[in-house]
Design an enzyme around this catalytic site. Structure first.
Site, PDB file in Angstrom:
ATOM      1  CG  ASN A   1     -23.938 -56.378 -79.575  1.00 19.98           C
ATOM      2  OD1 ASN A   1     -23.787 -55.246 -79.122  1.00 19.98           O
ATOM      3  ND2 ASN A   1     -22.962 -57.272 -79.598  1.00 19.98           N
TER       4      ASN A   1
ATOM      5  NE  ARG B   1     -10.842 -52.127 -75.966  1.00 20.96           N
ATOM      6  CZ  ARG B   1     -11.884 -52.920 -75.676  1.00 20.96           C
ATOM      7  NH1 ARG B   1     -12.243 -53.106 -74.439  1.00 20.96           N
ATOM      8  NH2 ARG B   1     -12.553 -53.514 -76.634  1.00 20.96           N
TER       9      ARG B   1
ATOM     10  CG  HIS C   1     -15.476 -59.512 -72.638  1.00 24.16           C
ATOM     11  ND1 HIS C   1     -14.123 -59.277 -72.554  1.00 24.16           N
ATOM     12  CD2 HIS C   1     -15.882 -58.959 -73.801  1.00 24.16           C
ATOM     13  CE1 HIS C   1     -13.725 -58.594 -73.617  1.00 24.16           C
ATOM     14  NE2 HIS C   1     -14.768 -58.388 -74.383  1.00 24.16           N
TER      15      HIS C   1
ATOM     16  NE  ARG D   1     -22.090 -57.088 -75.485  1.00 23.97           N
ATOM     17  CZ  ARG D   1     -20.950 -56.683 -76.015  1.00 23.97           C
ATOM     18  NH1 ARG D   1     -20.925 -56.218 -77.247  1.00 23.97           N
ATOM     19  NH2 ARG D   1     -19.849 -56.751 -75.330  1.00 23.97           N
TER      20      ARG D   1
ATOM     21  CD  GLU E   1     -20.203 -62.090 -76.069  1.00 23.29           C
ATOM     22  OE1 GLU E   1     -19.712 -62.289 -77.211  1.00 23.29           O
ATOM     23  OE2 GLU E   1     -19.967 -61.085 -75.398  1.00 23.29           O
TER      24      GLU E   1
END
Ligand code: AMP
Length: 390
Positions: free
Chosen positions: A7, A233, A174, A85, A377
């Site tokens: 990742n 965010r 996600h 990823r 994940e």
């Protein structure tokens, strides 16, 4: 069957070597501060005692990848391939794909939608191909799971020629986590789950409405800025705010981008931190901004749970996951309290239990089952690699 999962970020590179059959992790770690002073590799491995730190110069991703391969090689475990990823798969990755010149080109082509991530990810994939040409690579895009949501959910009400030309639509993010959360919930509940609202609440946060394994809608949009309030965010705001900030506030395009992605969310609301642990502690000590940050996060989450329930046309299960969802009993309680009007409740004792396992925290007679589902994940990425290359 073992798989290496990578990742890559613009200045970091996380990795994990795991067995998809036993789920055993043989090595995992993170190369941090790539291209910045003070770089290091923190890792754990089945052939080393406890946490290790290599204080090494990491001028670029290539050097980081070489260190990762040294650590993986030292475990003595072979692996069938590498899963990468990729944050933004755009319109090319409705499912995971083996890396070829063409598919790697697609990662770069859609990079303007996620410039901070996709370019670094594409570079790392190319580095792996050059350094280890005998090993296969697979692209697992975070957007794939959301690609086939119904058109009513992905289409934006903007002029058709504009959205067609610029590929504007809801891509979400996600997706790999939501896909795993569905899988783990299904394993746990069997035939008792059909309409799930999956809540990935971490420093980035999104929800998905999933019906019998099919994604129906998600809260992030063209980019991962939309939807919930997040660590830094802002989540959904009136889109006219973007123009207003530039016209009236004198902010540039980049100023607004930075403000909304890096200076907003829980950080802006609390005025102290983007980390919900700090915010919960300060709220306990009477900080009113922090109390309101928690209230707003819980309110928006509850609101969006209902949006996802509508996408499912029903809801039998809510699953909490990721950093906040898995660890903050308080935030889970605050969210569920807001759904009490429709008969959802949790058991306070069960909610307080800490565990790495999937657990049911529903209250007696709750109208909807409430679970905590630790996400994974890397495992989901490894499964795709095993399927495509195994
Ligand atoms: P993630 O992006 O999934 O790693 O999640 C990071 C977020 O999880 C941060 O806001 C952390 O503050 C939050 N988090 C982790 N542990 C806890 C905890 N015990 N209580 C509250 N929030 C937590």
């Amino acid at each position: 069957m073992n798989v290496l999962v990578i990742n890559a970020g613009s200045s970091s590179l996380k990795f994990q070597l795991l067995d998809v059959d036993t789920r055993e992790v043989y090595a995992k770690g993170n190369c941090e501060r790539i291209g910045i002073d003070g770089s290091f590799v923190g890792y754990e491995s089945c052939v080393a005692d406890g946490k290790q730190t290599l204080e090494v110069d990491l001028p670029d991703h290539k050097t980081a990848v070489k260190h990762v391969f040294d650590i993986v090689k030292a475990t003595g475990k072979d692996f069938v391939g590498i899963g990468h990823r990729v944050v933004q798969g755009g319109w090319y990755f409705p499912e995971s794909k083996v890396v070829t010149d063409e598919s790697l080109g697609w990662v770069r082509e859609v990079a303007p939608l996620a410039p901070l991530h996709n370019y670094a990810e594409a570079d790392v994939i190319q580095i792996c191909r050059e350094l280890f040409p005998e090993i296969g690579n697979v692209i697992v895009a975070d957007t794939s799971f959301h690609y086939n949501i119904p058109e009513r959910a992905w289409r934006y009400a903007l002029p058709r020629d504009v959205v067609d030309k610029l590929h504007i639509r809801k891509y979400g993010a996600h997706g790999t986590s939501h896909r795993y959360i569905w899988r783990a919930t299904k394993e746990f509940l069997g035939d008792d789950v059909h309409k799930l609202v999956s809540c990935h609440l971490g420093s980035g946060a999104s929800l998905a409405g999933i019906t019998d394994g099919k994604d129906m809608d998600t809260t992030m949009g063209l980019t991962p800025l939309d939807g919930l309030i997040m660590g830094t965010r802002c989540g959904t705001i009136d889109p006219a705010t973007v123009v207003y900030l530039q016209r009236e506030g004198g902010y540039s395009v980049d100023d607004v981008d930075t403000m909304m992605n890096k200076q907003s969310g829980l950080l802006a609301l609390s005025a102290i931190s983007s980390d919900s642990r700090d915010i919960e502690q300060a709220a306990d000590n009477g900080d009113e901004f922090c109390a309101m940050a928690i209230e707003m996060f819980a309110y928006r989450t509850a609101q969006l749970i209902m949006e996802m329930a509508q996408a499912n046309e029903g809801m039998d299960t809510i699953a909490f996951s990721a950093g906040i969802g898995e660890n903050s009993a308080r935030m889970r309680a605050e969210v569920i309290k807001k759904l009490a009007w429709m008969g959802v409740c949790i058991d306070d004792e069960k909610n307080a239990v800490r565990s790495d396992e999937v657990r049911d925290i529903s209250g007696a007679n709750s109208s909807v089952r409430v679970l905590v589902v630790p996400t994974n994940e890397e495992y989901m990425i490894a499964l795709d690699v095993a399927e495509l290359l195994g």
